[in-house]
Enzyme design. Structure first.
Site, PDB file in Angstrom:
ATOM      1  NE  ARG A 246      -3.636  -2.227   2.708  1.00  0.00           N
ATOM      2  CZ  ARG A 246      -3.322  -3.441   3.137  1.00  0.00           C
ATOM      3  NH1 ARG A 246      -2.086  -3.749   3.458  1.00  0.00           N
ATOM      4  NH2 ARG A 246      -4.263  -4.364   3.242  1.00  0.00           N
TER       5      ARG A 246
ATOM      6  CG  ASP B 146      -6.751  -4.151   8.553  1.00  0.00           C
ATOM      7  OD1 ASP B 146      -6.012  -4.672   7.713  1.00  0.00           O
ATOM      8  OD2 ASP B 146      -7.111  -2.956   8.501  1.00  0.00           O
TER       9      ASP B 146
ATOM     10  NE  ARG C 188      -9.518  -8.005   4.490  1.00  0.00           N
ATOM     11  CZ  ARG C 188      -8.859  -7.122   3.758  1.00  0.00           C
ATOM     12  NH1 ARG C 188      -7.800  -6.501   4.251  1.00  0.00           N
ATOM     13  NH2 ARG C 188      -9.251  -6.849   2.530  1.00  0.00           N
TER      14      ARG C 188
ATOM     15  CG  HIS D 296      -5.536  -0.546   6.029  1.00  0.00           C
ATOM     16  ND1 HIS D 296      -6.097  -1.770   6.238  1.00  0.00           N
ATOM     17  CD2 HIS D 296      -5.633  -0.322   4.689  1.00  0.00           C
ATOM     18  CE1 HIS D 296      -6.526  -2.271   5.095  1.00  0.00           C
ATOM     19  NE2 HIS D 296      -6.253  -1.419   4.130  1.00  0.00           N
TER      20      HIS D 296
HETATM   21  N1  LIG Z   1      -8.892   1.520   2.958  1.00  0.00           N
HETATM   22  C1  LIG Z   1      -9.026   0.258   2.582  1.00  0.00           C
HETATM   23  O1  LIG Z   1      -9.204  -0.638   3.403  1.00  0.00           O
HETATM   24  C2  LIG Z   1      -8.981  -0.049   1.129  1.00  0.00           C
HETATM   25  C3  LIG Z   1      -8.517   0.901   0.270  1.00  0.00           C
HETATM   26  N2  LIG Z   1      -8.450   0.655  -1.070  1.00  0.00           N
HETATM   27  C4  LIG Z   1      -7.905   1.735  -1.891  1.00  0.00           C
HETATM   28  O2  LIG Z   1      -8.966   2.483  -2.497  1.00  0.00           O
HETATM   29  C5  LIG Z   1      -8.441   3.165  -3.643  1.00  0.00           C
HETATM   30  C6  LIG Z   1      -9.387   2.941  -4.817  1.00  0.00           C
HETATM   31  O3  LIG Z   1      -9.340   1.581  -5.197  1.00  0.00           O
HETATM   32  P1  LIG Z   1     -10.266   1.022  -6.391  1.00  0.00           P
HETATM   33  O4  LIG Z   1     -11.623   1.589  -6.282  1.00  0.00           O
HETATM   34  O5  LIG Z   1     -10.075  -0.431  -6.434  1.00  0.00           O
HETATM   35  O6  LIG Z   1      -9.543   1.681  -7.649  1.00  0.00           O
HETATM   36  P2  LIG Z   1     -10.224   1.991  -9.058  1.00  0.00           P
HETATM   37  O7  LIG Z   1      -9.105   2.218 -10.004  1.00  0.00           O
HETATM   38  O8  LIG Z   1     -11.263   0.982  -9.377  1.00  0.00           O
HETATM   39  O9  LIG Z   1     -10.982   3.387  -8.796  1.00  0.00           O
HETATM   40  C7  LIG Z   1     -10.304   4.573  -8.569  1.00  0.00           C
HETATM   41  C8  LIG Z   1     -11.146   5.677  -9.195  1.00  0.00           C
HETATM   42  O10 LIG Z   1     -10.556   6.932  -8.872  1.00  0.00           O
HETATM   43  C9  LIG Z   1     -10.812   7.786  -9.980  1.00  0.00           C
HETATM   44  N3  LIG Z   1      -9.910   8.910  -9.951  1.00  0.00           N
HETATM   45  C10 LIG Z   1      -8.553   8.906 -10.088  1.00  0.00           C
HETATM   46  N4  LIG Z   1      -8.085  10.165 -10.026  1.00  0.00           N
HETATM   47  C11 LIG Z   1      -9.156  10.978  -9.848  1.00  0.00           C
HETATM   48  C12 LIG Z   1      -9.326  12.377  -9.722  1.00  0.00           C
HETATM   49  N5  LIG Z   1      -8.267  13.219  -9.777  1.00  0.00           N
HETATM   50  N6  LIG Z   1     -10.574  12.848  -9.551  1.00  0.00           N
HETATM   51  C13 LIG Z   1     -11.639  12.024  -9.498  1.00  0.00           C
HETATM   52  N7  LIG Z   1     -11.543  10.692  -9.624  1.00  0.00           N
HETATM   53  C14 LIG Z   1     -10.323  10.179  -9.796  1.00  0.00           C
HETATM   54  C15 LIG Z   1     -10.586   6.878 -11.188  1.00  0.00           C
HETATM   55  O11 LIG Z   1     -11.188   7.415 -12.364  1.00  0.00           O
HETATM   56  C16 LIG Z   1     -11.226   5.600 -10.724  1.00  0.00           C
HETATM   57  O12 LIG Z   1     -12.578   5.489 -11.128  1.00  0.00           O
HETATM   58  C17 LIG Z   1      -7.030   2.596  -3.853  1.00  0.00           C
HETATM   59  O13 LIG Z   1      -6.071   3.494  -3.329  1.00  0.00           O
HETATM   60  C18 LIG Z   1      -7.054   1.306  -3.055  1.00  0.00           C
HETATM   61  O14 LIG Z   1      -5.766   0.884  -2.648  1.00  0.00           O
HETATM   62  C19 LIG Z   1      -8.877  -0.519  -1.601  1.00  0.00           C
HETATM   63  C20 LIG Z   1      -9.394  -1.496  -0.781  1.00  0.00           C
HETATM   64  C21 LIG Z   1      -9.435  -1.368   0.655  1.00  0.00           C
HETATM   65  C1  LIG Z   2      -6.492  -3.123  -0.539  1.00  0.00           C
HETATM   66  C2  LIG Z   2      -6.598  -3.001   0.902  1.00  0.00           C
HETATM   67  O1  LIG Z   2      -6.136  -2.057   1.499  1.00  0.00           O
HETATM   68  C3  LIG Z   2      -7.243  -4.058   1.639  1.00  0.00           C
HETATM   69  O2  LIG Z   2      -8.037  -4.828   1.085  1.00  0.00           O
HETATM   70  O3  LIG Z   2      -6.947  -4.202   2.830  1.00  0.00           O
END
Ligand SMILES: NC(=O)C1=CN([C@@H]2O[C@H](COP(=O)(O)OP(=O)(O)OC[C@H]3O[C@@H](n4cnc5c(N)ncnc54)[C@H](O)[C@@H]3O)[C@@H](O)[C@H]2O)C=CC1
Ligand SMILES: CC(=O)C(=O)O
Length: 311
Positions: A85, A145, A148, A172
């Site tokens: 990450r 987490d 999970r 995280h």
């Molecule tokens: N906090 C957590 O537990 C988790 C966090 N994540 C994180 O969430 C984030 C998103 O992941 P996903 O949805 O899978 O990625 P994704 O690629 O499917 O979606 C990201 C979206 O952000 C948009 N985007 C990018 N730059 C932008 C901007 N300047 N303005 C507006 N929209 C913009 C893109 O067009 C895209 O639709 C990642 O950083 C990922 O690592 C993912 C899973 C768990």
């Molecule tokens: C991608 C991520 O941060 C998670 O699934 O924990």
């Protein structure tokens, strides 16, 4: 009440879908740099609402976030298989520079929920760039987490995850800390309960559970490219707690004055969440090993925030 989601890829759209099914908010606005994607998700999710709740889901621009009580930030890149990450920081900090400015211009009083990784550092970035008070810029932190941990522990013992009271704290990420010493179910300490139920819970089994919790994202990303349902539900749960002024305890990340001697670090602890965001931090009782691990985890995050130049 209006909820905005900026970044409507897998995580943002899953959060919107979970909110629609759980009946969280009355209006959900999806904003993405790809408006066609936001529109398509809004259409698809709104077609689920007749089976769930009367929430209105639509795509919009930043102007449509005016009066939003909560705005979720899920924009940016995710991990590729094998990537950590923390490797995402530079790219996602750049994305936040644009989106935070746009959000603050129309919704300066909104509570921000940060999901973008590396989520603890991105929470710091969001708080610093927005100037919003600390308790109103909330990273999802270890909410996933913790979920999970409860799921795997519940499966191991043969009890519902909802009845397992146990937390993962710290980053995280790879340095996260599962807190075994205070894990309980039905007010019974988890080791005692395992004994009572005739289930084995040896230290090797605990280590396997902890490792599987820590590495869940890597294995899911290996299998399907991204994780999104778990965090989508976690985001929806935080938003629900705010909109309903629930005062529920969740493990989330905010800027914290001091964690075991590490100052000014965005990190997850158990926290009470209500209409004003984070109301109170809770100080968990830890054994010596957990205490050292939590301090190390705080240091991992702190090293990154100290290097960031947000001027
Ligand atoms: N906090 C957590 O537990 C988790 C966090 N994540 C994180 O969430 C984030 C998103 O992941 P996903 O949805 O899978 O990625 P994704 O690629 O499917 O979606 C990201 C979206 O952000 C948009 N985007 C990018 N730059 C932008 C901007 N300047 N303005 C507006 N929209 C913009 C893109 O067009 C895209 O639709 C990642 O950083 C990922 O690592 C993912 C899973 C768990
Ligand atoms: C991608 C991520 O941060 C998670 O699934 O924990």
């Amino acid at each position: 009440m209006k909820v905005g989601i900026v970044g409507t890829g897998m995580v943002g759209s899953s959060a919107a879908y979970a909110m629609a099914l759980m009946g969280v908010g009355t209006q959900i606005v999806l904003v993405d740099q790809d408006p066609k994607l936001a529109h398509a998700h809004a259409q698809d999710i709104s077609h689920a609402t007749p089976f769930a709740s009367p929430v209105q889901v639509h795509a919009g621009d930043y102007d449509d976030l005016q009066d939003a009580k909560v705005v979720v930030l899920a924009a940016g890149v995710g991990q590729k298989p094998g990537e950590s990450r923390l490797a995402l920081l530079d790219r996602n900090a750049k994305v936040f520079r644009t989106i935070i400015k746009n959000i603050i211009a129309v919704a300066p009083d909104a509570i921000l929920i940060v999901a973008t990784n590396p989520v603890d550092v991105m929470t710091y970035v969001a708080q610093r760039l927005s100037g919003i008070p600390v308790g109103k810029v909330i990273g999802t932190g270890t909410i996933l987490d913790t979920a999970r941990f409860r799921t795997l522990l519940g499966q191991h013992l043969g009890i519902a995850a909802q009845s397992v009271h146990a937390y993962v704290l710290g980053e995280h990420g790879d340095s996260e800390v599962p807190i075994w010493s205070s894990a309980m179910a039905g007010s019974v300490p988890i080791d005692t309960l395992a004994n009572q139920m005739g289930r084995s819970l040896l230290s090797e089994e605990k280590n396997t559970i902890s490792t599987n919790v820590r590495d869940a994202a890597y294995s899911i990303i290996e299998g399907k490219g991204a994780t999104y349902y778990g965090i989508g539900a976690g985001v929806a749960r935080i938003v629900q707690a705010i909109l309903d002024d629930e005062r529920i305890v969740l493990s989330v990340s905010i800027m914290t004055d001091d964690v075991l001697g590490v100052p000014n670090v965005p990190i997850s602890l158990p926290r009470i969440i209500g209409a004003q965001g984070v109301l109170t931090d809770m100080v968990p009782e830890l054994d010596k090993i957990e205490e050292n691990a939590l301090r190390k985890s705080a240091e991992v995050i702190s090293e990154l925030t100290e290097q960031l130049n947000l001027a």
